[in-house]
Enzyme design. Sequence first.
Site, mmCIF file in Angstrom:
data_model
loop_
_atom_site.group_PDB
_atom_site.id
_atom_site.type_symbol
_atom_site.label_atom_id
_atom_site.label_comp_id
_atom_site.label_asym_id
_atom_site.label_seq_id
_atom_site.Cartn_x
_atom_site.Cartn_y
_atom_site.Cartn_z
ATOM 1 N N SER B 121 0.846 -1.205 0.000
ATOM 2 C CA SER B 121 0.000 0.000 0.000
ATOM 3 C C SER B 121 0.872 1.242 0.000
ATOM 4 C CB SER B 121 -0.868 -0.027 1.261
ATOM 5 O OG SER B 121 -1.430 1.248 1.507
ATOM 6 N N TYR B 145 -0.081 -0.107 10.345
ATOM 7 C CA TYR B 145 -0.423 -0.806 9.097
ATOM 8 C C TYR B 145 0.672 -0.595 8.047
ATOM 9 C CZ TYR B 145 -3.121 -1.619 4.756
ATOM 10 O OH TYR B 145 -3.558 -2.037 3.526
ATOM 11 N N LYS B 149 3.261 -3.337 6.327
ATOM 12 C CA LYS B 149 3.392 -3.497 4.876
ATOM 13 C C LYS B 149 4.858 -3.332 4.451
ATOM 14 C CE LYS B 149 -0.932 -4.131 3.405
ATOM 15 N NZ LYS B 149 -1.333 -5.448 2.867
#
Lengths: 324, 324
Positions: B121, B145, B149
């Site tokens: 992402s 998050y 990633k």
Amino acid sequence: MRILITGAAGMIGRKLAERLARDGHLGGQAITALTLTDIVAPAAPGIPATLDVSDIANPGEAARLVADRPDVIFHTAGIVSGEAESDFDKGYRVNLDGSRLLLEAIRQIPGYKPRFVFTSSIAAFGAPYPEAIDDEFITAPLTSYGTQKAMVELLLADYTRRGFIDGVGIRLPTICIRPGKPNKAASGFFSNILREPLVGQAAVLPVEGSVRAWHASPRAAIGFLIHAATMDTPPLGARRNLNMPGLSATVDEQIDALRRVAGEGAVRLISKEIDPAIARMVDGWPRNFDASRALGLGFRADASFEEIIRNHIVDELEGRACGA
Amino acid sequence: MRILITGAAGMIGRKLAERLARDGHLGGQAITALTLTDIVAPAAPGIPATLDVSDIANPGEAARLVADRPDVIFHTAGIVSGEAESDFDKGYRVNLDGSRLLLEAIRQIPGYKPRFVFTSSIAAFGAPYPEAIDDEFITAPLTSYGTQKAMVELLLADYTRRGFIDGVGIRLPTICIRPGKPNKAASGFFSNILREPLVGQAAVLPVEGSVRAWHASPRAAIGFLIHAATMDTPPLGARRNLNMPGLSATVDEQIDALRRVAGEGAVRLISKEIDPAIARMVDGWPRNFDASRALGLGFRADASFEEIIRNHIVDELEGRACGA
């Protein structure tokens, strides 16, 4: 001021402990407790210290080490690059899982937020490089060791952002002159070609003199660690991992400095025997950095290779070197 | 051609399975086995498929999933950003440990080296940004998050370098128009302000019209996944994680496109109610990318926001939208 050093039997950890013992304080605060831990017994540093043997990758070990809530943790423990490459499992277990277990043990103590100084490495970067690597260049390592360092940098930043630690990651240059015996690391020759002639011993140069690398002395590296432990951290913002300043020098420039300090006799002890495998590896290493961010934050590097050599003679050879 | 999709009940996983079912092949090879797994039961895709329920972060689950050696693994499973931020343990457990267990299960099978496509992402990046973020910009995320990633990206590159997988990580833009009900993600409004008026429903715009973001449609995102699974990977070199192409557009530009497709009546269904919390969060998100590397490697983005809206009407509304 309570201090914990992991990897305290390693070269950096040992020199850091000696420096702290000599100073007796850190950032103006008296050192009231010093715990040195490593997988093998660390040396006594000259002031009262707890000497501990532990494997931080074993469950429970990290919790035990932080139970007395040290104010500053210097996390220098790790498997070196050659071993992390030859033993995949061990490298990830110690360098990644060990670091994560230490951070997790800290997080589990409510209200505890130590200064956490992590020795990362310029191995967190991988070719191709720009002309000079700055703090915005992507960490795209080309070794498992560099991958593990870059992953711990990410954890350090996230644990800091979350308020569990006050973290500073410092990417150390190649340490030169590394004291002790010649080792088999591919980068060892950068130190060997200076350290050995200074005691009248022969040394082999396995690459061309035009090879360029990014260096810092052990003394400068210890200075980085002390500064990272005592600096104001709000100016860092969210970017908690920093390229350390250093000297970009070619092998020929290193040898010129040796000549100026110890004469032509010392230089004649170096024999060039090109090793294609080492030459290829070195070709992928970073050569030059833009460390203006760290410099602006007060980190200080060596002024010249002559200074590096002269400090080595003071620190390791009691002031006496062949030809100097 | 045997294919495994993790996160197959998620929006991307489901649409990918539907596309593969429709095509019947991947990269010119007939699909002989398709396994869809998620923490909840995935939908049947229209061709014979194994529908599996698993938690890849549970020991042993990953080994079971790769035991029949799928040729291509699409790893789209993960906890979304809001939940990874509110539940620290769960985010690291699923997004980091789950991915690592999957990679480790692959590594344990001698001679096995699947194509491994990972949906990363643009959350792997964090402010401050350059004018346009290219593939050399540092992954310094500002969420847990994004940290997870970026860590999996590093593992993907190292496991590829070591020869355990043939990995491609694709950093997806904000997906717009996201189908389904309005959700509570802070980024949800980018889709809501288009999707809801197209079916005659009101939508709230919580930020100024000048806010800029980086978008790709669900159709484009599935195209990225298919291309990542079938492209030649040697041209990637060691840098296996790629910024995907997209459209940099302001909210005003999105609304202008809506006006052109569905008329002023649709636009009047949008009411601006500034939400300072959302406005602050959006302020830290990336706005523009230089995706020339991915474009050069054959990845293709949407041509315009009008195209995004028209494709949404075809794909989600059976060709019928209010005012269109």
